[in-house]
Write an enzyme that holds these catalytic residues in place. Structure first.
Site, PDB file in Angstrom:
ATOM      1  N   LYS A  53      48.393  36.411  39.375  1.00 31.99           N
ATOM      2  CA  LYS A  53      47.805  37.665  40.147  1.00 31.99           C
ATOM      3  C   LYS A  53      48.929  38.031  41.185  1.00 31.99           C
ATOM      4  O   LYS A  53      49.042  39.304  41.567  1.00 31.99           O
ATOM      5  CB  LYS A  53      46.399  37.211  40.857  1.00 31.99           C
ATOM      6  CG  LYS A  53      45.360  37.244  39.725  1.00 31.99           C
ATOM      7  CD  LYS A  53      44.150  36.228  40.275  1.00 31.99           C
ATOM      8  CE  LYS A  53      43.218  36.056  38.999  1.00 31.99           C
ATOM      9  NZ  LYS A  53      42.137  35.058  39.350  1.00 31.99           N
ATOM     10  N   GLN A  97      39.232  32.515  44.416  1.00 33.08           N
ATOM     11  CA  GLN A  97      39.197  31.736  43.108  1.00 33.08           C
ATOM     12  C   GLN A  97      38.359  31.026  42.829  1.00 33.08           C
ATOM     13  O   GLN A  97      38.068  29.827  43.662  1.00 33.08           O
ATOM     14  CB  GLN A  97      40.850  31.223  42.895  1.00 33.08           C
ATOM     15  CG  GLN A  97      41.083  30.680  41.544  1.00 33.08           C
ATOM     16  CD  GLN A  97      41.542  31.851  40.446  1.00 33.08           C
ATOM     17  OE1 GLN A  97      41.579  32.680  40.769  1.00 33.08           O
ATOM     18  NE2 GLN A  97      41.226  31.459  39.209  1.00 33.08           N
ATOM     19  N   ASP A 120      36.406  41.240  42.092  1.00 36.74           N
ATOM     20  CA  ASP A 120      35.817  40.388  40.941  1.00 36.74           C
ATOM     21  C   ASP A 120      34.498  41.090  40.295  1.00 36.74           C
ATOM     22  O   ASP A 120      33.989  41.043  39.298  1.00 36.74           O
ATOM     23  CB  ASP A 120      35.575  39.204  41.454  1.00 36.74           C
ATOM     24  CG  ASP A 120      36.511  38.181  41.075  1.00 36.74           C
ATOM     25  OD1 ASP A 120      37.128  38.324  40.140  1.00 36.74           O
ATOM     26  OD2 ASP A 120      36.638  37.088  41.793  1.00 36.74           O
TER      27      ASP A 120
HETATM   28  N1  GUN Z   1      38.467  32.000  37.612  1.00 35.99           N
HETATM   29  C1  GUN Z   1      38.721  31.968  36.543  1.00 35.99           C
HETATM   30  N2  GUN Z   1      38.537  33.393  36.267  1.00 35.99           N
HETATM   31  C2  GUN Z   1      38.244  34.072  37.439  1.00 35.99           C
HETATM   32  C3  GUN Z   1      38.008  35.275  37.870  1.00 35.99           C
HETATM   33  O1  GUN Z   1      37.987  36.160  37.028  1.00 35.99           O
HETATM   34  N3  GUN Z   1      37.701  35.223  39.088  1.00 35.99           N
HETATM   35  C4  GUN Z   1      37.758  34.408  40.123  1.00 35.99           C
HETATM   36  N4  GUN Z   1      37.248  34.683  41.266  1.00 35.99           N
HETATM   37  N5  GUN Z   1      37.599  33.195  39.718  1.00 35.99           N
HETATM   38  C5  GUN Z   1      38.059  32.797  38.479  1.00 35.99           C
END
Ligand code: GUN
Length: 285
Positions: A53, A97, A120
């Protein structure tokens, strides 16, 4: 004849090109999109996701903050960090996350993220806005699926879309988005009797169950569009989707590979959401 491949890498790159051009325009106004990613603890997979990211932010010219917090972080400590990001005008998107370490509750943390920064799309208000068709920040993987369909020439309008899987992260929101795009949607799950029979009726089949290679050729109508959201690690270390690609590809009309299908879209849609949140925060668009 074998199915044509819906190339997620290529589609994702063309969206990133559009984002770059918008970022350049914003830069002329002195505006820079900013994303904060909060990572608690040292889960190995999460470290990789968070790095990717940050890399995407760097590549697109975003301001990026990766906030690493120790595994022993308290609920109050994490909520405090979310509040700090909520108040920071340089941050337009906040992503905590997941999964969090076991002693921390996810829901109060997601609830604490400002809806305007909820890139998200997990906040209950974002989910509600999606449900009633208001302009929400949409969850990334589901909106990536819709972009893949539209940009490969498969508008869902008037089609019968069958979704297998009912998770809050993919199955439910992707069903809502398909409905919003005027598809007729059937939602299936582990308790659906005769799943193959229903799947066979799909013009568009979206699979998000987390079971490697579950969908076989006899589940698929000839010529159907098959979108595989699955990402399963096999014993041999390879990645496999929820669709048995080699079996299904000769029968489907169009199919997403794993890797290289839905996967690349998720981070790109996160970047698109951050841009959208930034524009809104600045009264643009
Ligand atoms: N962990 C795995 N995929 C995601 C996601 O799309 N968003 C978040 N916040 N955590 C994750």
């Amino acid at each position: 004849m074998s199915a044509q491949i819906i190339n997620g890498k290529q589609i994702s790159e063309s969206i990133r090109e559009e984002i770059r051009s918008e970022v350049r325009e914003l830069a002329e106004k002195g505006i820079r999109p900013g994303l904060a990613v909060i990572l608690v603890g040292d889960d190995a997979a999460s470290q990789v996701y968070v790095r990717n990211k940050a890399k995407a932010c760097e590549e697109l010219g975003y301001h990026s903050e990766v906030i690493r917090m120790p595994a022993e972080t308290t609920q109050a400590g994490l909520l405090g960090m979310v509040e700090r990001c909520n108040a920071d005008p340089a941050i337009h998107g906040i992503l905590v996350q997941l999964p969090l370490p076991k002693h921390l509750a996810e829901k109060p943390v997601i609830d604490a993220i400002s809806v305007r920064k909820d890139v998200d799309g997990f906040h209950p208000v974002s989910v509600g806005n999606l449900m009633i068709g208001d302009d929400a920040l949409l969850p990334c993987t589901p909106s990536g699926v819709i972009e893949l369909l539209k940009r490969s020439g498969h508008s869902p309008a008037g089609k019968h879309a069958v979704v297998i899987g009912r998770s809050n992260i993919v199955g439910k929101p992707v069903s809502m988005l398909l409905l919003r795009e005027n598809a007729t949607v059937t939602m299936c799950h582990s308790r659906t009797p005769d799943l193959p029979e229903i799947a066979r009726q799909a013009d568009i089949l979206v699979v998000a169950v987390g079971v490697a290679k579950m969908v076989k050729a006899d589940w698929v109508k000839p010529g159907a569009v098959v979108i595989d959201v699955g990402m399963n690690r096999l014993e041999n270390g390879k990645l496999a989707g929820d669709v048995d690609y080699d079996d299904v590809a000769p029968k489907a009309g169009w199919i997403t590979p794993v890797p290289g299908g839905v996967g690349p879209m998720t981070i790109t849609m996160l970047m698109a959401n951050t841009l959208k949140a930034c524009k809104r925060a600045n009264g643009i668009g």
